[in-house]
Design a protein around this motif. Structure first.
Motif, PDB file in Angstrom:
ATOM      1  N   THR A  36      -6.352 -18.979  -9.051  1.00  0.00           N
ATOM      2  CA  THR A  36      -6.471 -19.295  -7.623  1.00  0.00           C
ATOM      3  C   THR A  36      -7.477 -18.350  -6.977  1.00  0.00           C
ATOM      4  OG1 THR A  36      -4.627 -17.818  -7.110  1.00  0.00           O
ATOM      5  CG2 THR A  36      -4.118 -20.139  -7.492  1.00  0.00           C
ATOM      6  N   CYS A  37      -8.158 -18.850  -5.975  1.00  0.00           N
ATOM      7  CA  CYS A  37      -9.157 -18.051  -5.277  1.00  0.00           C
ATOM      8  C   CYS A  37      -8.480 -17.176  -4.219  1.00  0.00           C
ATOM      9  CB  CYS A  37     -10.185 -18.949  -4.603  1.00  0.00           C
ATOM     10  SG  CYS A  37     -11.148 -19.943  -5.753  1.00  0.00           S
ATOM     11  N   PRO A  38      -8.989 -15.971  -4.013  1.00  0.00           N
ATOM     12  CA  PRO A  38      -8.405 -15.092  -2.980  1.00  0.00           C
ATOM     13  C   PRO A  38      -8.533 -15.720  -1.588  1.00  0.00           C
ATOM     14  CG  PRO A  38      -9.879 -13.878  -4.427  1.00  0.00           C
ATOM     15  CD  PRO A  38     -10.088 -15.324  -4.730  1.00  0.00           C
ATOM     16  N   SER A  39      -7.405 -15.749  -0.874  1.00  0.00           N
ATOM     17  CA  SER A  39      -7.402 -16.307   0.486  1.00  0.00           C
ATOM     18  C   SER A  39      -6.162 -15.807   1.199  1.00  0.00           C
ATOM     19  CB  SER A  39      -7.424 -17.841   0.453  1.00  0.00           C
ATOM     20  OG  SER A  39      -6.259 -18.347  -0.144  1.00  0.00           O
ATOM     21  N   SER A  40      -6.062 -16.148   2.466  1.00  0.00           N
ATOM     22  CA  SER A  40      -4.894 -15.742   3.250  1.00  0.00           C
ATOM     23  C   SER A  40      -3.636 -16.482   2.815  1.00  0.00           C
ATOM     24  CB  SER A  40      -5.158 -16.006   4.737  1.00  0.00           C
ATOM     25  OG  SER A  40      -5.455 -17.385   4.951  1.00  0.00           O
ATOM     26  N   THR A  41      -3.812 -17.594   2.119  1.00  0.00           N
ATOM     27  CA  THR A  41      -2.650 -18.369   1.660  1.00  0.00           C
ATOM     28  C   THR A  41      -1.912 -17.659   0.546  1.00  0.00           C
ATOM     29  OG1 THR A  41      -3.851 -20.393   2.222  1.00  0.00           O
ATOM     30  CG2 THR A  41      -1.911 -20.637   0.845  1.00  0.00           C
ATOM     31  N   TYR A  42      -2.666 -16.976  -0.322  1.00  0.00           N
ATOM     32  CA  TYR A  42      -2.066 -16.320  -1.478  1.00  0.00           C
ATOM     33  C   TYR A  42      -2.138 -14.803  -1.324  1.00  0.00           C
ATOM     34  CZ  TYR A  42      -2.712 -21.007  -3.397  1.00  0.00           C
ATOM     35  OH  TYR A  42      -2.688 -22.359  -3.590  1.00  0.00           O
ATOM     36  N   GLY A  43      -1.293 -14.262  -0.454  1.00  0.00           N
ATOM     37  CA  GLY A  43      -1.134 -12.824  -0.327  1.00  0.00           C
ATOM     38  C   GLY A  43      -2.197 -12.133   0.487  1.00  0.00           C
ATOM     39  N   SER A  44      -3.081 -12.881   1.160  1.00  0.00           N
ATOM     40  CA  SER A  44      -4.110 -12.296   2.032  1.00  0.00           C
ATOM     41  C   SER A  44      -5.020 -11.322   1.278  1.00  0.00           C
ATOM     42  CB  SER A  44      -3.453 -11.572   3.232  1.00  0.00           C
ATOM     43  OG  SER A  44      -2.695 -12.492   3.992  1.00  0.00           O
ATOM     44  N   TYR A  45      -5.372 -11.687   0.065  1.00  0.00           N
ATOM     45  CA  TYR A  45      -6.305 -10.872  -0.712  1.00  0.00           C
ATOM     46  C   TYR A  45      -7.734 -11.314  -0.381  1.00  0.00           C
ATOM     47  CZ  TYR A  45      -2.243  -9.489  -3.465  1.00  0.00           C
ATOM     48  OH  TYR A  45      -1.015  -8.995  -3.863  1.00  0.00           O
ATOM     49  N   SER A  46      -8.601 -10.351  -0.197  1.00  0.00           N
ATOM     50  CA  SER A  46     -10.004 -10.665   0.106  1.00  0.00           C
ATOM     51  C   SER A  46     -10.867 -10.713  -1.146  1.00  0.00           C
ATOM     52  CB  SER A  46     -10.581  -9.634   1.089  1.00  0.00           C
ATOM     53  OG  SER A  46     -10.506  -8.322   0.532  1.00  0.00           O
ATOM     54  N   SER A  47     -10.388 -10.188  -2.274  1.00  0.00           N
ATOM     55  CA  SER A  47     -11.152 -10.170  -3.508  1.00  0.00           C
ATOM     56  C   SER A  47     -10.185 -10.099  -4.685  1.00  0.00           C
ATOM     57  CB  SER A  47     -12.105  -8.968  -3.541  1.00  0.00           C
ATOM     58  OG  SER A  47     -12.730  -8.875  -4.805  1.00  0.00           O
ATOM     59  N   THR A  48     -10.645 -10.578  -5.835  1.00  0.00           N
ATOM     60  CA  THR A  48      -9.805 -10.493  -7.039  1.00  0.00           C
ATOM     61  C   THR A  48      -9.619  -9.060  -7.487  1.00  0.00           C
ATOM     62  OG1 THR A  48     -11.773 -10.864  -8.389  1.00  0.00           O
ATOM     63  CG2 THR A  48     -10.440 -12.799  -7.840  1.00  0.00           C
ATOM     64  N   ARG A  49     -10.455  -8.166  -7.001  1.00  0.00           N
ATOM     65  CA  ARG A  49     -10.285  -6.746  -7.334  1.00  0.00           C
ATOM     66  C   ARG A  49      -9.009  -6.178  -6.722  1.00  0.00           C
ATOM     67  NH1 ARG A  49     -16.439  -4.293  -6.564  1.00  0.00           N
ATOM     68  NH2 ARG A  49     -17.444  -5.658  -8.122  1.00  0.00           N
ATOM     69  N   GLU A  50      -8.485  -6.840  -5.717  1.00  0.00           N
ATOM     70  CA  GLU A  50      -7.265  -6.373  -5.065  1.00  0.00           C
ATOM     71  C   GLU A  50      -6.007  -6.946  -5.704  1.00  0.00           C
ATOM     72  OE1 GLU A  50      -7.623  -7.332  -0.960  1.00  0.00           O
ATOM     73  OE2 GLU A  50      -9.488  -6.209  -0.671  1.00  0.00           O
ATOM     74  N   TYR A  51      -6.160  -7.809  -6.706  1.00  0.00           N
ATOM     75  CA  TYR A  51      -4.989  -8.387  -7.354  1.00  0.00           C
ATOM     76  C   TYR A  51      -4.187  -7.296  -8.041  1.00  0.00           C
ATOM     77  CZ  TYR A  51      -6.361 -13.293  -6.710  1.00  0.00           C
ATOM     78  OH  TYR A  51      -6.643 -14.514  -6.184  1.00  0.00           O
ATOM     79  N   PRO A  52      -2.886  -7.487  -8.150  1.00  0.00           N
ATOM     80  CA  PRO A  52      -2.035  -6.510  -8.859  1.00  0.00           C
ATOM     81  C   PRO A  52      -2.401  -6.420 -10.343  1.00  0.00           C
ATOM     82  CG  PRO A  52      -0.711  -7.937  -7.457  1.00  0.00           C
ATOM     83  CD  PRO A  52      -2.094  -8.521  -7.477  1.00  0.00           C
ATOM     84  N   ASP A  53      -2.001  -5.333 -10.960  1.00  0.00           N
ATOM     85  CA  ASP A  53      -2.350  -5.115 -12.368  1.00  0.00           C
ATOM     86  C   ASP A  53      -1.703  -6.149 -13.282  1.00  0.00           C
ATOM     87  OD1 ASP A  53      -3.824  -2.972 -11.593  1.00  0.00           O
ATOM     88  OD2 ASP A  53      -2.281  -1.477 -12.062  1.00  0.00           O
ATOM     89  N   ASP A  54      -0.480  -6.586 -12.958  1.00  0.00           N
ATOM     90  CA  ASP A  54       0.165  -7.568 -13.833  1.00  0.00           C
ATOM     91  C   ASP A  54      -0.574  -8.904 -13.818  1.00  0.00           C
ATOM     92  OD1 ASP A  54       0.790  -8.016 -11.203  1.00  0.00           O
ATOM     93  OD2 ASP A  54       2.826  -8.758 -11.623  1.00  0.00           O
ATOM     94  N   VAL A  55      -1.221  -9.262 -12.708  1.00  0.00           N
ATOM     95  CA  VAL A  55      -2.008 -10.501 -12.647  1.00  0.00           C
ATOM     96  C   VAL A  55      -3.260 -10.363 -13.509  1.00  0.00           C
ATOM     97  CG1 VAL A  55      -3.261 -12.085 -11.137  1.00  0.00           C
ATOM     98  CG2 VAL A  55      -1.105 -11.046 -10.370  1.00  0.00           C
ATOM     99  N   ILE A  56      -3.920  -9.217 -13.427  1.00  0.00           N
ATOM    100  CA  ILE A  56      -5.131  -8.999 -14.230  1.00  0.00           C
ATOM    101  C   ILE A  56      -4.790  -8.986 -15.710  1.00  0.00           C
ATOM    102  CG2 ILE A  56      -7.046  -7.437 -14.671  1.00  0.00           C
ATOM    103  CD1 ILE A  56      -7.144  -8.802 -11.940  1.00  0.00           C
ATOM    104  N   PHE A  57      -3.681  -8.315 -16.074  1.00  0.00           N
ATOM    105  CA  PHE A  57      -3.294  -8.253 -17.489  1.00  0.00           C
ATOM    106  C   PHE A  57      -2.918  -9.638 -18.013  1.00  0.00           C
ATOM    107  CE2 PHE A  57      -0.006  -7.731 -20.765  1.00  0.00           C
ATOM    108  CZ  PHE A  57      -0.712  -6.966 -21.677  1.00  0.00           C
ATOM    109  N   PHE A  58      -2.191 -10.419 -17.208  1.00  0.00           N
ATOM    110  CA  PHE A  58      -1.796 -11.766 -17.640  1.00  0.00           C
ATOM    111  C   PHE A  58      -3.029 -12.656 -17.835  1.00  0.00           C
ATOM    112  CE2 PHE A  58      -0.496 -16.136 -16.981  1.00  0.00           C
ATOM    113  CZ  PHE A  58       0.662 -16.235 -17.738  1.00  0.00           C
ATOM    114  N   SER A  59      -4.029 -12.511 -16.974  1.00  0.00           N
ATOM    115  CA  SER A  59      -5.244 -13.322 -17.105  1.00  0.00           C
ATOM    116  C   SER A  59      -5.985 -12.989 -18.391  1.00  0.00           C
ATOM    117  CB  SER A  59      -6.145 -13.097 -15.897  1.00  0.00           C
ATOM    118  OG  SER A  59      -5.489 -13.459 -14.696  1.00  0.00           O
ATOM    119  N   ARG A  60      -6.004 -11.704 -18.751  1.00  0.00           N
ATOM    120  CA  ARG A  60      -6.709 -11.303 -19.965  1.00  0.00           C
ATOM    121  C   ARG A  60      -5.990 -11.776 -21.223  1.00  0.00           C
ATOM    122  NH1 ARG A  60      -8.299  -5.029 -18.405  1.00  0.00           N
ATOM    123  NH2 ARG A  60      -9.949  -5.557 -16.891  1.00  0.00           N
TER     124      ARG A  60
END
Length: 425
Positions: A36-60
């Motif tokens: 999903t793309c960063p937006s106000s709908t999904y946790g108000s993240y402005s960039s994927t760099r702000e995603y939690p570590d568990d999201v980054i690890f799961f994607s990898r």
């Protein structure tokens, strides 16, 4: 794009088990959901760099989705198996043709090759891929790294060797007949009533071309009032007995099937298919005769078949010359000539190349004999015959006496030049 969105909303795959195979992941997917793309709908993240570590690890660790996205028609648009190249670049040009709009694919490869292909509609929503051209652009087979289409309808292809400018179409290569132009199925080209030329949407003229397979191109050429016959190329070849020769036939279309036939006789309409034998080898582009025999002489026809339409592309009249018999198989050249074995071999050859009198042929070529030879009609008088004739005039002339009278009658004396009148007279 709907298929892409649906795939990202589906399940993930991961490797598990002793054989470490891909299987459906049934565990918990972290939030925000990977993909999903960063937006106000999904946790108000402005960039994927702000995603939690568990999201980054799961994607990898889960890069593969269970749902797959198929192209239109649920099959690849272009398939190549067993080739020496891989696709590297793709460029699409939407072309307005006589019977609709078509997408022309220009595909660059890692071997410097550029393919030009289209898709033709068929029954039940299926399509057929047709490769129109295959060009080797770069000499050293450098991979194609970029392609661009100019507003003036030129294709620019770039590699480490440089940049090449290519024309999008070459309608003149598709032949000079309506049937050949229609069978080419190039959306850039059409039959304008006189020749195969580029299609101009703004010009109102009678055009005939059909890309699909529902109708015979001959039907459209009849509507156009064009000739149905494709003029065959005529060739005359000669080979010495025991030597090898090659009969070549290159159809303009890459999708045409070639079949070779040989006439049963000079004036016979019966055709026998040429098959590979002891001394004959039928290959993709022609017929190879390893060791010519007198029986190999005759008239060969290269017949081309495409889209259910047959025509003769090349007719070859092959003559076999036998050095042992010192003759040319005259029936193959359409001549009633038979060598007697007393004349030189080159006269046999000239009789085949230029039927008729050899002296007349030499005169037409501008042949001028030496001064010690002269013509009497079409025959050249040899020097020894010329000398005998001079002796006859010297010792008898017109039949009366000899000595000085014969000499005077035979030829003029060089020691007493003739007296000429003054120029003023």
């Amino acid at each position: 794009m709907e298929d892409v969105v649906r795939a990202f909303k589906g399940n993930f795959l991961h490797k598990e088990g002793p054989q470490y195979k891909w299987a459906e992941f049934t565990g918990k997917v972290p939030y925000p959901r990977p993909g999903t793309c960063p937006s106000s709908t999904y946790g108000s993240y402005s960039s994927t760099r702000e995603y939690p570590d568990d999201v980054i690890f799961f994607s990898r660790t889960h890069p593969l989705l269970q749902e797959h996205v198929l192209p239109l028609g649920e099959r690849p648009l272009l398939v190549r198996v067993g080739v020496h190249y891989k696709f590297s670049k793709l460029l699409v040009d939407r072309v307005e043709a006589v019977d609709g709009t078509y997408d022309v694919l220009f595909i660059g490869t890692d071997s410097g090759l550029v393919l030009k292909a289209i898709h033709l509609p068929r029954e039940h929503g299926q399509s057929q891929e047709v490769t129109l051209e295959q060009l080797q652009v770069f000499q050293h087979k450098s991979p194609v790294t970029t392609m661009a289409l100019s507003k003036k309808k030129w294709l620019f292809v770039g590699s480490r060797e440089g940049v090449s400018q290519l024309a999008l179409y070459q309608c003149e290569l598709y032949g000079q007949a309506c049937a050949e132009c229609c069978l080419a199925r190039d959306p850039y080209c059409t039959w304008d009533g006189h020749a195969c030329s580029p299609y101009m949407p703004t010009v109102r003229r009678r055009n005939a071309r059909h890309l699909g397979e529902e109708e015979d191109p001959l039907t459209q050429c009849v509507r156009q009032g064009a000739g149905l016959q494709v003029e065959a190329e005529q060739r005359v070849m000669m080979v010495a007995e025991g030597n090898s020769t090659y009969l070549e036939c290159l159809p303009r279309s890459r999708h045409a099937a070639v079949t070779w036939y040989k006439q049963a006789g000079e004036n016979s309409a019966e055709l026998n298919q040429v098959l590979t034998g002891d001394q004959l080898v039928v290959i993709e582009r022609g017929v190879l005769i390893r060791r010519a025999e007198l029986s190999h002489g005759g008239v060969y026809h290269c017949q081309v078949e495409e889209h259910g339409y047959h025509w003769t592309a090349v007719s070859v009249r092959l003559a076999v010359w036998s050095p042992s018999a010192n003759r040319v198989l005259a029936s193959l050249a359409g001549l009633s000539y038979q060598s007697t074995g007393t004349q030189p071999w080159y006269e046999d050859v000239m009789a085949l190349i230029h039927p008729g009198n050899l002296g007349e042929h030499c005169k037409a070529l501008g042949y001028r004999p030496p001064r010690n030879q002269r013509h009497r009609g079409d025959f050249m008088i040899a020097p020894h015959k010329e000398k005998a004739k001079a002796e006859k005039h010297k010792h008898g002339g017109g039949g009366g006496g000899g000595g000085g009278g014969g000499r005077a009658a035979g030829r003029k004396s060089r020691s007493k030049p003739q007296q000429r009148a003054p120029r003023s007279a």
